[in-house]
Design an enzyme around this catalytic site. Structure first.
Site, mmCIF file in Angstrom:
data_model
loop_
_atom_site.group_PDB
_atom_site.id
_atom_site.type_symbol
_atom_site.label_atom_id
_atom_site.label_comp_id
_atom_site.label_asym_id
_atom_site.label_seq_id
_atom_site.Cartn_x
_atom_site.Cartn_y
_atom_site.Cartn_z
ATOM 1 N N GLU A 9 0.866 -1.184 0.000
ATOM 2 C CA GLU A 9 0.000 0.000 0.000
ATOM 3 C C GLU A 9 0.902 1.234 0.000
ATOM 4 O O GLU A 9 1.776 1.347 0.850
ATOM 5 C CB GLU A 9 -0.877 0.041 1.256
ATOM 6 C CG GLU A 9 -1.697 -1.211 1.508
ATOM 7 C CD GLU A 9 -2.184 -1.270 2.952
ATOM 8 O OE1 GLU A 9 -2.307 -0.200 3.590
ATOM 9 O OE2 GLU A 9 -2.415 -2.382 3.444
ATOM 10 N N ARG A 53 -6.991 -1.559 -4.920
ATOM 11 C CA ARG A 53 -7.861 -0.585 -4.265
ATOM 12 C C ARG A 53 -7.224 0.800 -4.374
ATOM 13 O O ARG A 53 -6.024 0.960 -4.136
ATOM 14 C CB ARG A 53 -8.045 -0.959 -2.791
ATOM 15 C CG ARG A 53 -8.980 -0.020 -2.021
ATOM 16 C CD ARG A 53 -8.999 -0.376 -0.542
ATOM 17 N NE ARG A 53 -9.798 0.575 0.233
ATOM 18 C CZ ARG A 53 -9.609 0.830 1.531
ATOM 19 N NH1 ARG A 53 -8.651 0.204 2.192
ATOM 20 N NH2 ARG A 53 -10.369 1.699 2.164
ATOM 21 N N TYR A 55 -7.893 4.815 -3.127
ATOM 22 C CA TYR A 55 -8.740 5.626 -2.255
ATOM 23 C C TYR A 55 -7.987 6.838 -1.737
ATOM 24 O O TYR A 55 -6.770 6.961 -1.894
ATOM 25 C CB TYR A 55 -9.289 4.804 -1.090
ATOM 26 C CG TYR A 55 -8.276 4.162 -0.182
ATOM 27 C CD1 TYR A 55 -8.041 4.646 1.099
ATOM 28 C CD2 TYR A 55 -7.570 3.030 -0.594
ATOM 29 C CE1 TYR A 55 -7.128 4.040 1.941
ATOM 30 C CE2 TYR A 55 -6.651 2.420 0.239
ATOM 31 C CZ TYR A 55 -6.435 2.931 1.501
ATOM 32 O OH TYR A 55 -5.518 2.330 2.331
ATOM 33 N N ASP A 57 -6.779 8.742 1.386
ATOM 34 C CA ASP A 57 -6.500 8.447 2.786
ATOM 35 C C ASP A 57 -6.511 9.730 3.619
ATOM 36 O O ASP A 57 -6.651 10.834 3.108
ATOM 37 C CB ASP A 57 -5.139 7.745 2.894
ATOM 38 C CG ASP A 57 -4.980 6.975 4.196
ATOM 39 O OD1 ASP A 57 -6.003 6.682 4.841
ATOM 40 O OD2 ASP A 57 -3.844 6.664 4.572
ATOM 41 N N GLU A 63 -4.040 6.945 -2.031
ATOM 42 C CA GLU A 63 -3.394 5.683 -1.649
ATOM 43 C C GLU A 63 -3.778 4.598 -2.638
ATOM 44 O O GLU A 63 -4.935 4.479 -3.038
ATOM 45 C CB GLU A 63 -3.780 5.265 -0.231
ATOM 46 C CG GLU A 63 -3.148 3.942 0.191
ATOM 47 C CD GLU A 63 -3.045 3.752 1.697
ATOM 48 O OE1 GLU A 63 -2.766 2.620 2.111
ATOM 49 O OE2 GLU A 63 -3.238 4.723 2.453
ATOM 50 N N THR A 66 -1.988 -2.514 -3.885
ATOM 51 C CA THR A 66 -1.939 -3.516 -4.952
ATOM 52 C C THR A 66 -2.899 -4.660 -4.653
ATOM 53 O O THR A 66 -3.244 -4.920 -3.497
ATOM 54 C CB THR A 66 -0.531 -4.131 -5.109
ATOM 55 O OG1 THR A 66 -0.227 -4.920 -3.939
ATOM 56 C CG2 THR A 66 0.533 -3.071 -5.315
ATOM 57 N N TRP A 419 -12.147 -6.727 -0.203
ATOM 58 C CA TRP A 419 -11.098 -7.736 -0.401
ATOM 59 C C TRP A 419 -11.653 -9.158 -0.428
ATOM 60 O O TRP A 419 -11.072 -10.037 -1.076
ATOM 61 C CB TRP A 419 -10.026 -7.614 0.692
ATOM 62 C CG TRP A 419 -9.228 -6.353 0.602
ATOM 63 C CD1 TRP A 419 -9.259 -5.298 1.464
ATOM 64 C CD2 TRP A 419 -8.283 -5.993 -0.409
ATOM 65 N NE1 TRP A 419 -8.397 -4.311 1.050
ATOM 66 C CE2 TRP A 419 -7.781 -4.706 -0.094
ATOM 67 C CE3 TRP A 419 -7.808 -6.630 -1.560
ATOM 68 C CZ2 TRP A 419 -6.824 -4.047 -0.882
ATOM 69 C CZ3 TRP A 419 -6.858 -5.973 -2.342
ATOM 70 C CH2 TRP A 419 -6.380 -4.705 -2.008
#
Length: 452
Positions: A9, A53, A55, A57, A63, A66, A419
């Site tokens: 991340e 993902r 998004y 943060d 952010e 993977t 997830w």
């Protein structure tokens, strides 16, 4: 666990300037960046067709997390794909600004500190078996993580009241605990919050938040490859010398400030060892362990670079690794720049160069220019990275998520994913729970896609 699920991340620094002056606040820049995302995803927190993902943060930091990967080159490729995704948003946002008559250049930095002293992270995730003793894993792993900046730090010019100094790690100054459940307030080395994103009876997720964001592909591979290998050795019962640190937080800063790796750090019980001593112990165990392990060319590549970098630190001759390790590449760049223009490390132009190294925009970022000149090693290709922008890893659960998202978008269906869940938002509210991150084929998902 020789086949391990891993992920990275990355939080990106963001700014917008006009003729060198800040044009918009980070909040405003973030809104422009994510406007296209919100238009199709109805949220600034979305999953993409490649299983990742994306998004916004805390603190207006974009952010990118993977998708689940199960080998090192795959993970490095998908980490680099995240840069491409953010770069596309950057270009789109700059066009929106221009259309609205607001001139300005948007910058996204894959680094860990800004000029105000704020820090943002690069977090690594490793799947581990639930049956293992977590306290032993963290006890053995902690000294490794504190000292691994010798091999995979991103490098940083630190301005102190006395003078500017070159440090190994960007993140080291901002870590305040060894093992903790917090991520922002105290910033531990290992985060213990138990969110496995998998079958909780079988697995847990090791969340490492101490690492630097790396630009160089071989350094990223070394960072995650060595950590995964040390975990594997712990799981296999390989014995390690006790390097429990007296004060991990003091030690991580001391290591970061010592490019020779020779300065002693205090261990528990009053003993001492240098970062080089500690890394050599883990490295030598890894060399022995490879003799008993199933052959794996990627792991062998990692251990080879690990050894060469430790040799380079010991001899202070970095010629054999000066295209493969971020902090070594960056330090060489600074030294050449200082020699050419006769300037001190404290010169503001060096700080600008430090920041520009992490600029992800191709053709503008300094690291990209170095890579194009062959001064930074590659382990993947532009074509593989471009493919990973839209295509999930084909060997993990990410394949199921990516295929579901693609099918739902093409069919114009409303859906929700995270997830572990894939859900069609229709009357039946059909949901598939995917608890096995190793599983890339699932008849239930096939049926759900076929029903669209």
């Amino acid at each position: 666990m020789q086949r391990r699920i891993m992920g990275i991340e990355t939080e990106f620094g963001v700014t917008c300037t006009f003729h060198g002056h800040r044009r918009l606040s980070p909040d405003e820049v973030a809104r422009y960046l994510f406007r296209r995302v919100v238009s199709w995803g109805r949220s600034s927190n979305v999953f993409l067709r490649n299983g990742a993902r994306l998004y916004l943060d805390v603190g207006s930091h974009p952010e990118y997390a993977t998708a689940e990967c199960d080998n090192l080159i795959q993970l490095v490729t998908h980490d680099r794909a995240g840069e491409r995704v953010l770069e596309d948003l950057l270009i789109d946002a700059e066009q929106r600004l221009a259309d609205e008559g607001i001139g300005g250049d948007i910058y996204l930095f894959k680094n860990n500190t800004d000029s105000a002293g704020n820090s943002y992270g690069c977090h690594e995730n490793y799947l581990i078996v639930r049956a293992g003793e977590f306290s032993r894993i963290s006890d053995v792993l902690l000294p490794f993580l504190v000292t691994r900046q010798l091999i995979c730090g991103a490098g940083k010019v630190l301005q102190t009241p006395k003078a500017a100094t070159f440090c190994l790690s960007q993140r080291a100054e901002h870590i305040w605990e060894g093992v903790s459940s917090a991520t922002t307030r105290s910033r531990p080395i290992i985060n213990t919050r138990d969110e496995p994103h998998a079958d909780a009876e079988k697995y847990r997720r090791l969340h490492v938040i101490v690492g630097d964001s790396n630009m160089c592909e071989s350094t990223t591979m070394l960072k995650v490859g060595t950590a995964s290998l040390v975990l594997e050795m712990i799981e296999a019962g390989v014995p390690f010398r006790d390097f429990s640190l007296d004060n991990p937080i003091r030690a991580i800063r001391e290591v970061s400030h010592d490019l020779t790796g020779r300065r002693p750090v205090r261990l528990a019980g009053g003993r001492q060892a240098s970062a080089l001593d500690i890394q050599r112990e883990y490295y030598s165990r890894a060399v022995d362990y490879l003799q008993t392990r199933e052959p794996n060319s990627q792991i062998e590549q990692v251990v080879d670079l690990w050894g060469r970098q430790l040799d380079a630190v010991e001899s202070q001759d970095f010629a054999k690794v000066d295209t493969e390790i971020d902090w070594v590449i960056k330090r060489k760049l600074f030294q050449r720049y200082q020699d050419r223009y006769n300037m001190e490390l404290s010169d503001p132009k060096i700080s600008q160069l430090d920041l520009a190294y992490h600029d992800i925009k191709r053709g503008r970022g300094v690291f990209d220019l170095l890579q194009r000149k062959g001064l930074a090693a590659r382990i993947t290709t532009d074509e593989e990275i471009d493919a990973a922008v839209d295509t999930p890893p084909q060997t993990t659960r990410a394949k199921l998520r990516g295929e579901f998202i693609s099918a739902a978008q093409e069919a114009g269906r409303d859906f929700t994913v995270d997830w572990v869940h894939l859900k069609l938002n229709d009357q039946a509210q059909r949901t598939v729970l995917c608890k096995d991150p190793f599983r890339s084929v699932d008849e239930r998902v096939k049926r759900l896609i076929a029903s669209m």
